[in-house]
Design an enzyme around this catalytic site. Structure first.
Site, PDB file in Angstrom:
ATOM      1  N   GLU A  40      12.284   8.752 -27.537  1.00 61.70           N
ATOM      2  CA  GLU A  40      13.096   7.989 -26.584  1.00 61.70           C
ATOM      3  C   GLU A  40      12.331   7.823 -25.275  1.00 61.70           C
ATOM      4  O   GLU A  40      11.155   8.160 -25.173  1.00 61.70           O
ATOM      5  CB  GLU A  40      14.445   8.682 -26.347  1.00 61.70           C
ATOM      6  N   ASP A  64      15.079  12.308 -16.089  1.00 64.10           N
ATOM      7  CA  ASP A  64      14.695  10.912 -16.325  1.00 64.10           C
ATOM      8  C   ASP A  64      14.398  10.149 -15.032  1.00 64.10           C
ATOM      9  O   ASP A  64      15.016   9.113 -14.752  1.00 64.10           O
ATOM     10  CB  ASP A  64      15.801  10.172 -17.091  1.00 64.10           C
TER      11      ASP A  64
END
Length: 322
Positions: A210, A43
């Site tokens: 997401e 991420d």
């Protein structure tokens, strides 16, 4: 003989001119950047610091992990943001332990760097998005600004994966959310940098969605919602892909190339990985011309690695990269 040489010279010059023209018309580097050094991330959020020109990458991990580079290509690991837990963490996420911090987003606004991050427990909606700030990333002194938004088992959304964008009207918006009822967008205050009102659902996807990255492109007049669909964090078994939709409003509707609303499962996949890289996702778009994400390296038995590419826009106003 002289005539033949002259003809060859003219032909060579013409070919070079054509090659130069083509090189100017095509992207200078349509491939993923050649990164070296320590590139282990999940991420990633990428930024180039004003003044110093240092490239910074913040990522999921113990204390919130930090990489830096002087040239954007060779990366070194720096100290984490947190060495101890802020007192408010336990109030909003009681079962959160240690210094496990997820999915940061770095945003520069009016001389300050705002670093959003998430705390949660895997598979739970008991989560919170937090914020720390600094005037100098290189200086390494961050100020805790507390909780931005939280969620629990009774809320529709999951308060993780924040991403900030400045809109065409100068207002600021935060995209966030995860599997629990999808992705949401809310306006945030330009003074507190926290939500000012309601949050609106803009995307859902069966099988997982997401990691939103919300981008405004002034050249096309659209807002673009980049998301990770599928499942993360399973090494070479990960099914992450990067998909995108666009809208004239930060609150949607975001539609894909086929006109399908992302609220109804739409989304045009722009990166599904390849034989070398599996499960690309957790993406972050810097400006409108750079995209960072992680993917799992086949050559390194599924190690999560940083990938950065130049981001381009086709004649119809859709993003692409190699």
């Amino acid at each position: 003989m002289q005539h033949v040489r002259s003809h060859k010279t003219m032909l060579t010059s013409a070919l070079l001119a054509i090659m130069l023209f083509v090189s100017l018309m095509l992207p200078a580097s349509a491939a993923t950047w050649n990164l070296t050094g320590d590139t282990n991330v999940h991420d990633p959020s990428y930024i180039v610091e004003n003044g110093t020109g240092t490239h910074w990458v913040f990522s999921t991990g113990e204390g919130l992990q930090v990489l830096w580079s002087s040239d954007g290509k060779h990366y070194n690991r720096s100290l984490p943001i947190f060495t101890s837990r802020p007192s408010w963490w336990s109030q909003y996420v009681p079962n959160h332990t240690g210094l496990d911090v997820w999915a940061p987003d770095i945003f520069y606004y009016n001389g300050t760097y705002y670093l959003y991050y998430s705390i949660s427990t895997f598979g739970s909606r008991v989560s919170a998005i937090g914020l720390v700030t600094t005037n100098s990333i290189s200086g390494g002194v961050w100020t805790d600004r507390g909780m931005v938004i939280s969620s629990n088992n009774s809320t529709n959304y999951n308060a993780i994966d924040a991403n900030i964008v400045q809109g065409h009207n100068g207002k600021l918006y935060m995209a966030f959310g995860s599997w629990s009822n999808g992705i949401y967008v809310t306006e945030i205050s330009t003074s507190t940098m926290k939500p000012t009102g309601n949050s609106y659902r803009v995307a859902t996807k069966s099988g997982g969605i997401e990691g939103p990255s919300l981008v405004y492109n002034s050249n096309t007049g659209y807002y673009y919602l980049f998301v990770s669909i599928g499942t993360c964090c399973a090494g070479l078994n990960s099914t992450y892909k990067i998909a995108v939709g666009r809208s004239t409003s930060p609150f949607g509707p975001f539609v894909d190339k086929n006109g399908v609303d992302m609220k109804n499962g739409g989304g045009t996949v722009i990166d599904s990985g390849n034989s070398a890289w599996v499960g690309p996702g957790g993406q972050d778009v810097y400006g409108t011309n750079v995209i960072a994400r992680h993917a799992y390296s086949v050559a390194e038995n599924g190690a999560p690695k940083l990938l950065i590419s130049d981001l381009y826009w086709d004649s119809s106003g859709w993003p692409y990269f190699n």
